[in-house]
Design a protein around this motif. Sequence first.
Motif, PDB file in Angstrom:
ATOM      1  N   MET A  80     110.824  21.021  64.408  1.00 55.14           N
ATOM      2  CA  MET A  80     111.624  19.802  64.469  1.00 55.14           C
ATOM      3  C   MET A  80     111.511  19.009  63.172  1.00 55.14           C
ATOM      4  O   MET A  80     112.515  18.516  62.633  1.00 55.14           O
ATOM      5  CB  MET A  80     111.201  18.945  65.657  1.00 55.14           C
ATOM      6  N   ALA A  81     110.302  18.896  62.654  1.00 51.13           N
ATOM      7  CA  ALA A  81     110.113  18.191  61.381  1.00 51.13           C
ATOM      8  C   ALA A  81     110.819  18.930  60.248  1.00 51.13           C
ATOM      9  O   ALA A  81     111.401  18.309  59.345  1.00 51.13           O
ATOM     10  CB  ALA A  81     108.627  18.042  61.080  1.00 51.13           C
ATOM     11  N   ARG A  82     110.798  20.250  60.299  1.00 50.89           N
ATOM     12  CA  ARG A  82     111.450  21.037  59.264  1.00 50.89           C
ATOM     13  C   ARG A  82     112.969  20.892  59.333  1.00 50.89           C
ATOM     14  O   ARG A  82     113.640  20.826  58.299  1.00 50.89           O
ATOM     15  CB  ARG A  82     111.034  22.508  59.388  1.00 50.89           C
ATOM     16  N   ILE A  83     113.512  20.855  60.539  1.00 44.28           N
ATOM     17  CA  ILE A  83     114.949  20.640  60.693  1.00 44.28           C
ATOM     18  C   ILE A  83     115.334  19.251  60.187  1.00 44.28           C
ATOM     19  O   ILE A  83     116.351  19.076  59.501  1.00 44.28           O
ATOM     20  CB  ILE A  83     115.372  20.823  62.162  1.00 44.28           C
ATOM     21  N   TYR A  84     114.514  18.267  60.532  1.00 44.45           N
ATOM     22  CA  TYR A  84     114.796  16.901  60.091  1.00 44.45           C
ATOM     23  C   TYR A  84     114.808  16.830  58.562  1.00 44.45           C
ATOM     24  O   TYR A  84     115.736  16.251  57.965  1.00 44.45           O
ATOM     25  CB  TYR A  84     113.747  15.944  60.647  1.00 44.45           C
ATOM     26  N   ASP A  85     113.827  17.431  57.919  1.00 45.70           N
ATOM     27  CA  ASP A  85     113.778  17.435  56.455  1.00 45.70           C
ATOM     28  C   ASP A  85     114.991  18.164  55.866  1.00 45.70           C
ATOM     29  O   ASP A  85     115.550  17.745  54.851  1.00 45.70           O
ATOM     30  CB  ASP A  85     112.490  18.095  55.964  1.00 45.70           C
ATOM     31  N   ALA A  86     115.404  19.246  56.528  1.00 47.76           N
ATOM     32  CA  ALA A  86     116.567  19.996  56.053  1.00 47.76           C
ATOM     33  C   ALA A  86     117.843  19.167  56.174  1.00 47.76           C
ATOM     34  O   ALA A  86     118.714  19.206  55.283  1.00 47.76           O
ATOM     35  CB  ALA A  86     116.703  21.299  56.836  1.00 47.76           C
ATOM     36  N   LEU A  87     117.968  18.414  57.264  1.00 53.21           N
ATOM     37  CA  LEU A  87     119.131  17.537  57.435  1.00 53.21           C
ATOM     38  C   LEU A  87     119.186  16.488  56.333  1.00 53.21           C
ATOM     39  O   LEU A  87     120.246  16.247  55.731  1.00 53.21           O
ATOM     40  CB  LEU A  87     119.078  16.860  58.805  1.00 53.21           C
ATOM     41  N   LYS A  88     118.049  15.864  56.065  1.00 56.83           N
ATOM     42  CA  LYS A  88     118.002  14.852  55.009  1.00 56.83           C
ATOM     43  C   LYS A  88     118.310  15.491  53.652  1.00 56.83           C
ATOM     44  O   LYS A  88     119.033  14.919  52.824  1.00 56.83           O
ATOM     45  CB  LYS A  88     116.621  14.172  54.977  1.00 56.83           C
ATOM     46  N   GLY A  89     117.774  16.698  53.424  1.00 55.41           N
ATOM     47  CA  GLY A  89     118.023  17.395  52.176  1.00 55.41           C
ATOM     48  C   GLY A  89     119.471  17.809  52.005  1.00 55.41           C
ATOM     49  O   GLY A  89     119.957  17.974  50.886  1.00 55.41           O
ATOM     50  N   ALA A  90     120.185  17.978  53.136  1.00 54.16           N
ATOM     51  CA  ALA A  90     121.596  18.366  53.099  1.00 54.16           C
ATOM     52  C   ALA A  90     122.527  17.162  52.992  1.00 54.16           C
ATOM     53  O   ALA A  90     123.751  17.325  53.023  1.00 54.16           O
ATOM     54  CB  ALA A  90     121.939  19.178  54.342  1.00 54.16           C
ATOM     55  N   GLY A  91     121.961  15.967  52.898  1.00 56.15           N
ATOM     56  CA  GLY A  91     122.782  14.783  52.683  1.00 56.15           C
ATOM     57  C   GLY A  91     123.068  13.946  53.909  1.00 56.15           C
ATOM     58  O   GLY A  91     123.812  12.962  53.825  1.00 56.15           O
ATOM     59  N   PHE A  92     122.481  14.279  55.045  1.00 62.80           N
ATOM     60  CA  PHE A  92     122.657  13.439  56.227  1.00 62.80           C
ATOM     61  C   PHE A  92     121.883  12.134  56.038  1.00 62.80           C
ATOM     62  O   PHE A  92     120.745  12.140  55.567  1.00 62.80           O
ATOM     63  CB  PHE A  92     122.149  14.153  57.483  1.00 62.80           C
ATOM     64  N   LYS A  93     122.497  11.038  56.435  1.00 65.10           N
ATOM     65  CA  LYS A  93     121.823   9.748  56.378  1.00 65.10           C
ATOM     66  C   LYS A  93     120.727   9.706  57.443  1.00 65.10           C
ATOM     67  O   LYS A  93     120.743  10.472  58.411  1.00 65.10           O
ATOM     68  CB  LYS A  93     122.817   8.616  56.601  1.00 65.10           C
ATOM     69  N   THR A  94     119.777   8.794  57.267  1.00 62.21           N
ATOM     70  CA  THR A  94     118.655   8.701  58.208  1.00 62.21           C
ATOM     71  C   THR A  94     119.137   8.502  59.640  1.00 62.21           C
ATOM     72  O   THR A  94     118.665   9.184  60.565  1.00 62.21           O
ATOM     73  CB  THR A  94     117.714   7.553  57.804  1.00 62.21           C
ATOM     74  N   ALA A  95     120.081   7.592  59.852  1.00 65.27           N
ATOM     75  CA  ALA A  95     120.581   7.330  61.202  1.00 65.27           C
ATOM     76  C   ALA A  95     121.280   8.544  61.790  1.00 65.27           C
ATOM     77  O   ALA A  95     121.197   8.797  62.999  1.00 65.27           O
ATOM     78  CB  ALA A  95     121.529   6.134  61.189  1.00 65.27           C
ATOM     79  N   GLU A  96     121.961   9.326  60.956  1.00 66.46           N
ATOM     80  CA  GLU A  96     122.632  10.535  61.430  1.00 66.46           C
ATOM     81  C   GLU A  96     121.615  11.602  61.825  1.00 66.46           C
ATOM     82  O   GLU A  96     121.722  12.224  62.891  1.00 66.46           O
ATOM     83  CB  GLU A  96     123.556  11.065  60.339  1.00 66.46           C
ATOM     84  N   ALA A  97     120.636  11.832  60.950  1.00 64.87           N
ATOM     85  CA  ALA A  97     119.591  12.814  61.258  1.00 64.87           C
ATOM     86  C   ALA A  97     118.804  12.411  62.497  1.00 64.87           C
ATOM     87  O   ALA A  97     118.434  13.257  63.319  1.00 64.87           O
ATOM     88  CB  ALA A  97     118.664  12.973  60.060  1.00 64.87           C
TER      89      ALA A  97
END
Length: 377
Positions: free
Chosen positions: A343-360
Amino acid sequence: MNPVRRQVLKGLGAGALLAPMSGLQAKAVPHKPLFIDGLSFLPTEMADVKASGLDAFLCDISAIESIEQPDGTVNYKRTYKACIQSITEARAKVLAEPSLIQGLSGSDIDKVRGSGKTAVFFQIQGADCVEDSLTQVDEFHALGLRVLQLTHHYGNSFAGGALDSDTKGSLNLPLTPKGYALVDRLNDKNILLDVSHSSEQTALDAVKASRQSVVQSHGAVRAIVPHARCSPDSVIRAIADSGGVFGVFMMSFWLTNDPVPTTDHYLAQLKHVAKVGGLDAVAIANDYPLRGQENLLKLNNDNAEGVKEYLDWWYSLRAKKVLGFDHEPVHVVIPELNHIERMARIYDALKGAGFKTAEADKIVGGNWQRVLKTVLI
């Protein structure tokens, strides 16, 4: 649920996530997103729950019997007797474990937030457990069942399954009259309706019949991998319009047909669900134990070796000409996500892909929280 109601729910979800602080400026603290997994299992080692970082998860507590189909393939039936015993045993384990609470209402997620505990919401993968009467739904509810899948792979007396096939190769069997009655009973008991493993028509029928939000707790996108177990856009859109969520799982042979599965393939699935159903419909699921697919972990995530355990089953469905089984699977997991900290890895990947914090935040837990609070009251 109509689109207007969905927009209201979306507004409420966004407001909860984005509401500004009032009063004096608080001291900045590290951001900790809410992690909710759409499907996993009670581990043998309860320390795994804490190691996963999960605030809550939907937990399949069902027990199965292996049933040979008339055509020689094998299905796994969750009988009433087996599931009453398994939910009773699971409830005892959860109540005896200080780090867990049995999730009975969506508000239980608020109780565990920041406490170091995890809320466990019991789920059964298939309504075969409702054998004699809808009053059996009430029995399961009293023991803590909060999510029920209509079927698992193949159809039953309630629903058509994703892998059903008749002589014409039909993969689109509808919700049955008994299925409509079951949907109504689940709504009455505030049990979350899950259309994972259902045929397209059953899923569409169930969403239309339900008075509450409907989810697919775990699945993948047919527009990316054309397979019977993957859902067409029509189902993703209907779930979203009901105010529900679509959880993308970890089974990589249904995430990509590319020879080497990566986190980018997983993100592509999430992005497609967001494109079709909106950001509020996107969620995370596992469908493996909390640690990951255990045989692959023993093999150091050697997909070429690990996929062999699936091939006999795969070939049996290929012989029936079920959609997608003509493609040979060559992997089982995304190695970097076959890990207890996925879950933490997916979250980091989302942020790295340009998703905003609220979106992730919505994707890794906020959307699940909204649905559970809406239905489990």
